[in-house]
Each structure stands twice: as C-alpha cells, then as structure tokens.
Motif scaffolding. Sequence first.
Motif, mmCIF file in Angstrom:
data_model
loop_
_atom_site.group_PDB
_atom_site.id
_atom_site.type_symbol
_atom_site.label_atom_id
_atom_site.label_comp_id
_atom_site.label_asym_id
_atom_site.label_seq_id
_atom_site.Cartn_x
_atom_site.Cartn_y
_atom_site.Cartn_z
ATOM 1 N N GLY A 86 0.930 -0.905 -0.037
ATOM 2 C CA GLY A 86 0.012 -0.407 -0.104
ATOM 3 C C GLY A 86 0.434 1.338 -0.048
ATOM 4 N N THR A 96 -1.695 -4.720 0.809
ATOM 5 C CA THR A 96 -2.582 -4.307 0.088
ATOM 6 C C THR A 96 -3.576 -5.542 -0.710
ATOM 7 O OG1 THR A 96 -2.324 -2.357 1.448
ATOM 8 C CG2 THR A 96 -3.732 -2.897 -0.092
ATOM 9 N N SER A 112 -6.553 -3.884 4.252
ATOM 10 C CA SER A 112 -5.177 -3.509 4.223
ATOM 11 C C SER A 112 -4.369 -4.121 5.952
ATOM 12 C CB SER A 112 -5.100 -1.549 4.345
ATOM 13 O OG SER A 112 -3.884 -1.429 4.921
#
Length: 208
Positions: A86, A96, A112
């Motif tokens: 992420g 993610t 996440s």
Amino acid sequence: FYRTTDGGATWINITASLTAAPAGFCGITHVGNRVYAVGRYLGATDYYTSDDAGTTWRHRNLSGLMSGLVDIIFVDQSTGFIGGTGPSSTAQGSATILKTTDGGTTWRTVFSNAAGPGWAWKIFPVTSTVIYASIESNDDTYRVLKSVDGGETWGIEIVATGQRPPFPEVGLQGIGFLDINVGWVGGFFTGMFATTNGGLTWSPVPVT
C-alpha cells in the motif's frame, strides 16, 4: 514485455508499443481477449490493460492506491483483484488488496494489513466467493488471507510463527488450492505448508 501468437514457439518484444515505459511486470491475467498486467512489486505501480488480446495497450498509474503491484486476477468480466503493498512515504507499505467491480475501470482498497510492512503477493480464487491470498511480510510470521464473501472482507490465517528468513523479507509467495479446503503455500524457505481444512490449521510439508 513479450507477446506470442503461436503458442510460445516465438516471442516478439512489444515493450516499445506500450504507452508508458514499464519498470517491470509481476502479474498478468486475462478475461477473454481483455488482458491485464501490473508491476512491479517495488518502485512502480504501472497498470496496463488491453481490449484486443494484447495488440494495443493503455496505461494508468495506481500510485494513489499502492506503492508496489504484484498480482492481478479476475473471477469474472467485472470483478477482479490486485495485490501488492500500500501507499507509503518509504518504498514499502502494508500488504494491500484492491478490488474492482467494473472490469478494472475503478479500484478500491478492501484489505490493508495492520501487522506492518509487506505485500499481498499472490491471489488464488477457488470460487467467486472463496478467495485466498498469500502475504509476504517483514516479521517472523507466515500469513494467508481468506475471504468467503467475494473479497469484500478478509480474515488472517496464521500458517506458522517464529520463522527466520534467509532474506530481509519473510513470508509466503506461491499459493494454490485444489478446492475450498485443500491447499499449499510456499515462499522464501525450505519446504511448504499444507491445509486440509480451509486454512484453519497448517502442517509443514518436507520438500527436497
């Protein structure tokens, strides 16, 4: 980037035909003649799509959602997933997963990892609702993600703890399932782990 039209006997370098120069590719998939490619796991968030079996390509940068892309998979023409790391002020964020329900036009974050830096490395749909993903992380724990609602929510399954990696990263990469219960994972370590109950428990599998 290479393309074959004769079953792999010959390959043509089509990199120059891409609308943006790629840093690398980690994931490629297709739904019919629509082809998707993403990359790379670190330092690039390139997202390429082709509607004509790879003859012409469009490019987007997903840097607003991710800082590295590893895998892309679709369960039907509309619904697909991208795995990677992420957004982060450094090179690596948290593991993610993104989801699309409009064939890849728009993407949103559906998972996440709160356990620190890492990647959602490979995504394996068993059905359109039961989906697994492997997590590569920087701690001593091997993790698998599982969704039973088509990738809207994800639970974390612990494969093993107390693992020490031979590389700075540790965790799982390859993942495969025969059905919703029986599957295996492997990564930057010797051997594999197997489950026969949908990931509730995992057992080491010795491999030479």
